[in-house]
Each structure stands twice: as C-alpha cells, then as structure tokens.
Design a protein around this motif. Structure first.
Motif, short mmCIF file in Angstrom:
data_model
loop_
_atom_site.label_atom_id
_atom_site.label_comp_id
_atom_site.label_asym_id
_atom_site.label_seq_id
_atom_site.Cartn_x
_atom_site.Cartn_y
_atom_site.Cartn_z
N ASP A 221 10.67 -3.08 -4.23
CA ASP A 221 9.49 -3.58 -3.50
C ASP A 221 8.62 -4.47 -4.39
O ASP A 221 7.40 -4.32 -4.49
CB ASP A 221 8.66 -2.41 -2.94
N SER A 222 9.27 -5.44 -5.02
CA SER A 222 8.57 -6.31 -5.97
C SER A 222 7.50 -7.15 -5.30
O SER A 222 6.45 -7.40 -5.89
CB SER A 222 9.58 -7.21 -6.68
N VAL A 223 7.75 -7.61 -4.07
CA VAL A 223 6.73 -8.42 -3.39
C VAL A 223 5.51 -7.57 -3.07
O VAL A 223 4.37 -8.04 -3.17
CB VAL A 223 7.32 -9.06 -2.12
N ALA A 224 5.74 -6.32 -2.69
CA ALA A 224 4.61 -5.42 -2.43
C ALA A 224 3.77 -5.26 -3.70
O ALA A 224 2.53 -5.28 -3.64
CB ALA A 224 5.11 -4.07 -1.95
N ALA A 225 4.44 -5.13 -4.85
CA ALA A 225 3.71 -5.00 -6.11
C ALA A 225 2.90 -6.26 -6.41
O ALA A 225 1.75 -6.18 -6.86
CB ALA A 225 4.69 -4.71 -7.24
#
Length: 276
Positions: free
Chosen positions: A264-268
């Motif tokens: 969930d890199s975009v969420a981070a």
C-alpha cells in the motif's frame, strides 16, 4: 536515467504545491491480486477531505474504478478503458469506440496466437470466463472489475467497444507482442499477463487532459502515480510524476521519483502528504 526512490519522510513538496492527484489503479492502487485495500480507500478519502481533486485513470471498465470512489464515499472523476471513457462523477462525458474492422482483426489475431480477448464496453467486459480460469487470471479480472460479472463473448456488441485487452502467459506475450504491435501500433503491454489495445491515437492522457481541463486543474501542479507503459503518455505531461514500486523500465525512465517497495505504498504517500 532511472527515477530516484522517494523518501516518504522528507517529501520534496508539500500539499500546498499540489492542485490535483491522478492515480492508475492496477499495479498502483491495487495489490497483486488487483484488490484495493481498505488502507488505500481510507487514504483516498483523506486526500479528498484535504481538498485535493482526484482522478482515477485506468484500463479497467468504468465500474471497476468508480466503485473505489463509492467505497471511499468521495467524489472524483474516472478515466477508464485506457482513456476512451471519461466519467465526471455523474455521467459519462467522453466515449471513443473501436471500429468493427479492428475488432474483427483482433478476433482473428487471438485465434492465431491463443490469446484470450477481452472487449470493453462502457459498462461491460465481454470475454470467455472459462478460458480466463485456464490461464489463471480469472481472480485478477474479477477483482479489477469490483464485483461486475463478465459478459459472455456470445453477447458481444461490436458497436459498443471502447478498448480490447489480450490475456496470455508472460512467455506467450513475449513471443507474440511484436506481431500484435505490428498489427496494432497503439498496443501496449499493460501488465505481465495483458496487452491493451485502444482505438488508434487514444491514450490515457487524452482522457486525463479532458478531466483536468474541465475542472480548471493545472497539469504542472498535478501529482500522479502509475506503473506500466500505458501510463507513460500522461506521466510525462504532469509536474509530479511518480512510479509505483513495481513500475516498468519505461515508467522509471520518465518518472521523477519511484515509491519505495512496501505494501500500500500509495496510501503511505498520501497519508504522509496529508499529515505534512
């Protein structure tokens, strides 16, 4: 030059520098099985609550993207089917369709190469469900459509097709991509198991450009994240182009940054941007 890895603890810009955000879905917002986590949905909600207009730009059918906005309970625009359909949150405002001749040629090509064809209408996907299961991509397809059932090829409406995809193994795509590209120069390798074919001269940027201009949003102040070659056309047109962790070599070549390898890199990224 490959993009440098983005340091989420020390972002090179603040939310005040961003006027809008554009996100690809599969390979970017989604996980490997094309499902989108509740963490990412919550992040999209936080970004919208912070006043940043959101555009989802995807190769998916419209429902497969619009439902993410519904899950987040936010408004936004969707550019679906690789740029051929634009939805303003209420209505489809742009549609481009493939010609019957293109569809006939694609069907013949699939017969010759063994690819499984997908044909996208504005609201439907036409394909052979059993063939997808044999190729091992049925779960990915069902997850990406956000619960929308596929329609059998026997019900194909050739006058309503906005995009086509060819599903196959990595080896099959490696072996036949040059032949597909020779027949359809607009073909791009979307992900490991798919080739996308849009109507000639249509890319995601056509839809995104329309969606931004309609809201008076400046591309130079737009942050965007994508991962595959069908994202190159639009990432080169915005001021803050970012590659997802699994971005293709082509995306890494043109992006300014790439996200670190993490779930969930975009969420981070979004939550760090909002918190800052």
């Amino acid at each position: 030059m490959n993009a440098q890895e983005l340091d989420l603890e020390n972002l090179p810009w603040s939310i005040a520098d961003i006027s809008s955000a554009v996100f690809d879905i599969d390979g970017t917002l989604s996980r490997e099985d094309s499902s989108t986590s509740e963490e990412t949905i919550a992040a999209l909600r936080a970004l919208s609550d912070a006043g940043i207009p959101i555009t989802l730009a995807t190769g998916r059918v419209l429902h497969g993207a619009a439902n993410l906005l519904h899950r987040a309970e936010i408004t936004g625009w969707v550019v679906s089917a690789g740029g051929t359909v634009v939805w303003d949150g209420h209505d489809v405002v742009v549609e481009h369709r493939m010609s019957v001749d293109e569809i006939t040629r694609l069907t013949t090509l699939c017969d010759e190469t063994g690819f499984v064809p997908f044909y996208f209408g504005p609201e439907k996907i036409y394909t052979d469900r059993d063939a997808l299961e044999r190729h091992g991509v049925l779960e990915v397809t069902e997850n990406s459509s956000e619960g929308l059932s596929v329609t059998p090829l026997s019900e194909l409406n050739t006058a309503d097709i906005t995009k086509a995809s060819l599903a196959g193994t990595c080896e099959q795509i490696d072996r036949h991509f040059s032949a597909v590209h020779a027949e359809f120069p607009q073909a791009v390798r979307a992900h490991d198991f798919f080739i996308d074919i849009m109507p000639a001269d249509i890319t995601k940027w056509d839809g995104i450009q329309y969606a931004l201009a309609a809201r008076n949003l400046d591309p130079e102040r737009t942050l965007g994240v994508g991962d595959s070659d069908n994202d190159i056309a639009w990432l080169t047109q915005i001021g803050h182009p970012i590659g997802a962790p699994g971005a293709s070599a082509g995306v890494r070549e043109i992006a300014h940054w790439v996200l670190p390898p993490m779930t969930d890199s975009v969420a981070a990224l979004i939550m760090r941007l909002v918190q800052n």
